[in-house]
Scaffold this active site. Sequence first.
Site, PDB file in Angstrom:
ATOM      1  N   GLU A 238      48.810  31.976  38.435  1.00  0.00           N
ATOM      2  CA  GLU A 238      49.365  32.379  40.103  1.00  0.00           C
ATOM      3  C   GLU A 238      50.454  31.292  40.158  1.00  0.00           C
ATOM      4  O   GLU A 238      50.078  30.158  40.455  1.00  0.00           O
ATOM      5  CB  GLU A 238      48.425  32.320  41.133  1.00  0.00           C
ATOM      6  CG  GLU A 238      48.834  32.375  42.696  1.00  0.00           C
ATOM      7  CD  GLU A 238      48.015  32.104  43.472  1.00  0.00           C
ATOM      8  OE1 GLU A 238      48.352  32.891  44.650  1.00  0.00           O
ATOM      9  OE2 GLU A 238      47.032  31.440  43.612  1.00  0.00           O
ATOM     10  N   HIS A 312      44.347  40.253  47.118  1.00  0.00           N
ATOM     11  CA  HIS A 312      43.450  39.541  48.280  1.00  0.00           C
ATOM     12  C   HIS A 312      44.420  38.949  49.092  1.00  0.00           C
ATOM     13  O   HIS A 312      43.698  38.566  50.482  1.00  0.00           O
ATOM     14  CB  HIS A 312      42.500  38.869  47.765  1.00  0.00           C
ATOM     15  CG  HIS A 312      42.671  37.557  46.951  1.00  0.00           C
ATOM     16  ND1 HIS A 312      43.515  37.663  45.925  1.00  0.00           N
ATOM     17  CD2 HIS A 312      42.440  36.365  47.359  1.00  0.00           C
ATOM     18  CE1 HIS A 312      43.649  36.297  45.420  1.00  0.00           C
ATOM     19  NE2 HIS A 312      43.009  35.558  46.527  1.00  0.00           N
ATOM     20  N   ASP A 313      45.455  38.510  49.058  1.00  0.00           N
ATOM     21  CA  ASP A 313      46.060  37.741  50.064  1.00  0.00           C
ATOM     22  C   ASP A 313      47.405  38.575  50.549  1.00  0.00           C
ATOM     23  O   ASP A 313      48.037  38.081  51.133  1.00  0.00           O
ATOM     24  CB  ASP A 313      47.011  36.510  49.197  1.00  0.00           C
ATOM     25  CG  ASP A 313      45.996  35.342  48.942  1.00  0.00           C
ATOM     26  OD1 ASP A 313      44.920  35.359  49.552  1.00  0.00           O
ATOM     27  OD2 ASP A 313      45.961  34.650  47.953  1.00  0.00           O
TER      28      ASP A 313
END
Length: 532
Positions: A238, A312-313
């Site tokens: 990420e 998920h963000d």
Amino acid sequence: MKWWQQTVIYQIYPRSFQDSNGDGVGDLQGIIQRLDYLEKLGIGAIWLSPIYQSPNDDNGYDISDYEAIMAEFGTMSDMEQLLLEAKKRDIKIVMDLVVNHTSDEHRWFVEAKKNNPAYREYYIWRDPVESESLNDISSVFGGSAWEFDSASGQYYLHLFSKKQPDLNWENEKVRHEIYDMMNFWLDKGIGGFRMDVIDLISKDLDKKITANGPKLHEYLQEMNAATFGRHDVMTVGETWGATPDIAKLYSDPDRDELSMVFQFEHTILDQQEGKEKWDLKPLDVAELKAVLFKWQIALGNQGWNSLFWNNHDLPRIISRWGDDQEYRVESGKMLAILLHMMKGTPYIYQGEEIGMTNRPIQNISEVDDIESINMYHERLAAGFTETEIIASINAKGRDNARTPMQWDDKEHGGFTTGTPWLSINPNYHEINVDATLADPDSIFYMYQKLIRLRKENPLLVLGDFEVITSPTNVFCYTRRYQGEEWLIVANFSAAPVAFELPKRYSEVIISNYAISVQMKMKLRPYEAFVLR
């Protein structure tokens, strides 16, 4: 060709996927129960958001024991069963790994706060005078990134919550503790790691550098040699600050770092320049086209890209950039076709394949996400209205992605027999897995076909990418490999658009409308197709 180049990866947020015991929280046994569904979809790997022991200050991204399972999710025996059952279905499990920071309840930090010399330097400490000079380093979750520890009279660094102290990667002992832990999981047979905020592990605080620090790639090469480089696994970093040139450093196979990166340039295009993610502006399709095409061309064959709309963000893509009302199905399919035909490894976030949408809220009491809650209070104090703040949360808040998976139209959408930890989206009566599977023209079967096309066609993995000039709201590009050419066309709007094919094609490979191929066409709202 690596296995992770031709497979599609499915992200599971365990708290929200499937609850097996009625406590309102998703768990490992729940995932096991749904493996047949994922096998039917056709995915080849699951990216599993953190399931390690954690006090849950940041929903598992604050780890207190890397080699234990959070009790809410189950036991290590459940985890081993998941690995075994997934393997039977030819599905690999990719673990989410957070090594920039730990929980403040991790044994290392507990000992560090006691001034135990064996652990004090596992974290980053500064004296008060120094910390005042560094106080403009901010936490991602708001406020200063420095927290005072009264027992020792020093501040510690936390780029996220104050309960997530940053590890000191300059300390060789820290690095080898982490490598030993990674090998613990690799020895259990996992399929790799998703590396959370991995670009933050190297810092130069004197120069205010908290990302892409001077030793980042040195650390990754050391990690590769000590851990996953000896296994046939996938690693994805990420990396919010990555450019194409930086991404090539991470993912060039000759450099022995990572398999690929998540870059996020396309996800911030609805954000006002120089402002925070909550400061919204309309999406400019021309900007999106430029960014996606730039990454396709710039990485070439030297690096490898990840392809994703959701995680998920991030908010649900249909609600953010598609149309979650009249054209929910059409825009959902268009977004899928546009992305999955590109070069890179596609990711599906749970519920994306059935067209799940954002869940609007009316009041801050409905919010669980720490980032949204902190922002709410900061902006209220700064003079923003509650209406403005709630609008931003409804558009970009992380809870939008974290509402429970919608399996059927029964109470709580089949997610739990108890009370869900986060309220389910009220539209689960219409949008759910059972309804989707019963409809042969659903978004699910579009994703299933796209996954199968990638497995069966090396062109999608290895083919060259070329941009074709097209109207502003239309994406048009080709993939070519060994004499074969595919044309991809996607109308990224609800308005019809006149379009002329660049040359004659004879076969429709996939489309979201019934079409007959003509040189001059009128693209319908969110229409997308692939020709050869």
